[in-house]
Design a protein around this motif. Structure first.
Motif, short mmCIF file in Angstrom:
data_model
loop_
_atom_site.label_atom_id
_atom_site.label_comp_id
_atom_site.label_asym_id
_atom_site.label_seq_id
_atom_site.Cartn_x
_atom_site.Cartn_y
_atom_site.Cartn_z
N MET A 100 -2.17 -10.10 -9.05
CA MET A 100 -0.84 -10.49 -9.50
C MET A 100 0.20 -9.89 -8.56
SD MET A 100 0.74 -10.56 -13.19
CE MET A 100 2.29 -9.84 -13.58
N ILE A 101 1.19 -10.68 -8.24
CA ILE A 101 2.28 -10.26 -7.37
C ILE A 101 3.50 -9.95 -8.22
CG2 ILE A 101 3.78 -10.94 -5.45
CD1 ILE A 101 0.85 -10.67 -4.60
N THR A 102 4.09 -8.76 -8.01
CA THR A 102 5.29 -8.38 -8.74
C THR A 102 6.43 -8.10 -7.77
OG1 THR A 102 4.62 -6.06 -8.75
CG2 THR A 102 3.98 -7.39 -10.66
N ALA A 103 7.65 -8.26 -8.27
CA ALA A 103 8.84 -8.03 -7.45
C ALA A 103 9.62 -6.84 -7.99
CB ALA A 103 9.72 -9.28 -7.47
N ARG A 104 10.24 -6.13 -7.06
CA ARG A 104 11.16 -5.06 -7.44
C ARG A 104 12.14 -4.85 -6.29
NH1 ARG A 104 10.07 -0.72 -4.37
NH2 ARG A 104 7.93 -0.07 -3.98
N ARG A 105 13.19 -4.10 -6.56
CA ARG A 105 14.17 -3.78 -5.53
C ARG A 105 13.55 -2.82 -4.50
NH1 ARG A 105 19.74 -4.74 -7.00
NH2 ARG A 105 20.30 -3.80 -5.00
N PHE A 106 13.97 -2.99 -3.29
CA PHE A 106 13.59 -2.12 -2.18
C PHE A 106 14.07 -0.70 -2.45
CE2 PHE A 106 15.13 -0.10 1.73
CZ PHE A 106 14.04 -0.21 2.59
N GLU A 107 13.23 0.27 -2.11
CA GLU A 107 13.59 1.68 -2.19
C GLU A 107 13.47 2.28 -0.80
OE1 GLU A 107 10.73 3.15 -5.03
OE2 GLU A 107 11.55 1.92 -6.65
N GLN A 108 14.24 3.32 -0.53
CA GLN A 108 14.21 3.94 0.79
C GLN A 108 12.81 4.30 1.24
OE1 GLN A 108 17.43 7.00 0.61
NE2 GLN A 108 17.67 6.43 2.75
N THR A 109 11.98 4.72 0.30
CA THR A 109 10.61 5.13 0.64
C THR A 109 9.75 3.94 1.08
OG1 THR A 109 10.03 5.00 -1.70
CG2 THR A 109 10.63 7.18 -0.83
N ASP A 110 10.22 2.73 0.89
CA ASP A 110 9.50 1.52 1.32
C ASP A 110 9.73 1.21 2.80
OD1 ASP A 110 8.73 1.01 -1.35
OD2 ASP A 110 10.53 -0.21 -1.71
N ALA A 111 10.71 1.84 3.41
CA ALA A 111 11.20 1.40 4.72
C ALA A 111 10.12 1.35 5.80
CB ALA A 111 12.36 2.28 5.17
N ASP A 112 9.29 2.37 5.91
CA ASP A 112 8.27 2.36 6.96
C ASP A 112 7.26 1.24 6.74
OD1 ASP A 112 9.27 4.50 8.46
OD2 ASP A 112 8.20 5.98 7.26
N GLU A 113 6.81 1.07 5.49
CA GLU A 113 5.84 0.02 5.19
C GLU A 113 6.44 -1.37 5.43
OE1 GLU A 113 2.88 -1.45 1.57
OE2 GLU A 113 4.11 0.34 1.27
N VAL A 114 7.70 -1.55 5.05
CA VAL A 114 8.37 -2.83 5.26
C VAL A 114 8.55 -3.11 6.75
CG1 VAL A 114 10.53 -4.10 4.93
CG2 VAL A 114 9.47 -2.92 3.00
N ALA A 115 8.94 -2.11 7.52
CA ALA A 115 9.11 -2.30 8.96
C ALA A 115 7.79 -2.72 9.61
CB ALA A 115 9.65 -1.03 9.61
N GLN A 162 -3.04 -5.36 -7.19
CA GLN A 162 -4.33 -4.69 -7.04
C GLN A 162 -4.28 -3.59 -5.98
OE1 GLN A 162 -6.93 -8.06 -6.32
NE2 GLN A 162 -7.61 -8.00 -8.45
N THR A 163 -3.66 -3.90 -4.83
CA THR A 163 -3.64 -2.93 -3.74
C THR A 163 -2.38 -2.07 -3.73
OG1 THR A 163 -2.52 -4.43 -2.20
CG2 THR A 163 -4.95 -4.54 -2.29
N HIS A 164 -1.36 -2.50 -4.47
CA HIS A 164 -0.06 -1.83 -4.52
C HIS A 164 0.65 -1.84 -3.16
CE1 HIS A 164 -1.05 -0.66 -8.58
NE2 HIS A 164 -2.17 -0.17 -8.14
N GLN A 165 0.21 -2.71 -2.26
CA GLN A 165 0.84 -2.84 -0.96
C GLN A 165 2.01 -3.82 -1.04
OE1 GLN A 165 -2.70 -4.00 1.37
NE2 GLN A 165 -2.12 -2.29 2.70
N ILE A 166 3.01 -3.56 -0.22
CA ILE A 166 4.13 -4.50 -0.09
C ILE A 166 3.64 -5.68 0.74
CG2 ILE A 166 6.44 -4.85 0.86
CD1 ILE A 166 6.96 -1.84 0.23
N VAL A 167 3.80 -6.89 0.19
CA VAL A 167 3.29 -8.08 0.87
C VAL A 167 4.39 -9.04 1.28
CG1 VAL A 167 1.03 -7.88 -0.24
CG2 VAL A 167 2.82 -9.29 -1.31
#
Length: 158
Positions: A1-16, A64-69
């Motif tokens: 299942m895919i879920t959405a949430r607001r970006f957090e500063q701690t996401d920045a490296d994974e998102v980049a 399942q993986t908790h990865q940003i996709v």
């Protein structure tokens, strides 16, 4: 299942990393390596954090993986209160074609910047053009030409 949430500063490296991987993989068929690497200079983790101060940025996560996709942002079009723009829409290559991009656009289209706007614009890559057209975005003023940034300008009206 895919879920959405607001970006957090701690996401920045994974998102980049997601953005760089997507551009180097998916966009490579439409853009030169030089173009992509030049664009990525403005899409670092630091840049993403700075932009999140001005835009509403969302991430989609694999349950399942908790990865940003996927990632995408919406904000005022040049400060307008009646026009908005979508920015930096990216879906990880392994998740493309599975409805993740559609869920991302639907998430952005529920944001207050979208619902208050009469017109929403998106600078669309050559790669993403067909997808955005399926989502109801059309060439701005009927102009189907690429601009100086090698992007199409698309729009949708509320």
């Amino acid at each position: 299942m895919i879920t959405a949430r607001r970006f957090e500063q701690t996401d920045a490296d994974e998102v980049a990393k997601l953005v760089a991987n997507t551009m180097r993989t998916t966009n490579a068929k439409d853009y030169s390596t030089e173009y992509i690497e030049n664009d990525l200079k403005q899409l670092t983790a630091r840049d993403l954090i700075a932009r999140a101060r001005y835009f509403h940025c969302y991430v989609l996560l694999d349950g399942q993986t908790h990865q940003i996709v996927a990632v995408g942002s919406i904000g005022p079009y040049w400060g307008s209160e009646v026009e908005s723009s979508l920015f930096n829409i990216f879906v990880a290559p392994t998740y493309q074609g599975q409805g993740v991009g559609r869920k991302l656009i639907q998430t952005l289209e529920q944001d207050p910047y979208f619902t208050r706007a009469k017109r929403i614009e998106i600078p669309a890559s050559i790669t993403g053009l067909g997808f955005y057209q399926k989502m109801g975005y059309q060439f701005k003023n009927g102009n189907a030409a690429l601009d100086d940034e090698q992007l199409y300008r698309l729009e949708k009206f509320n």
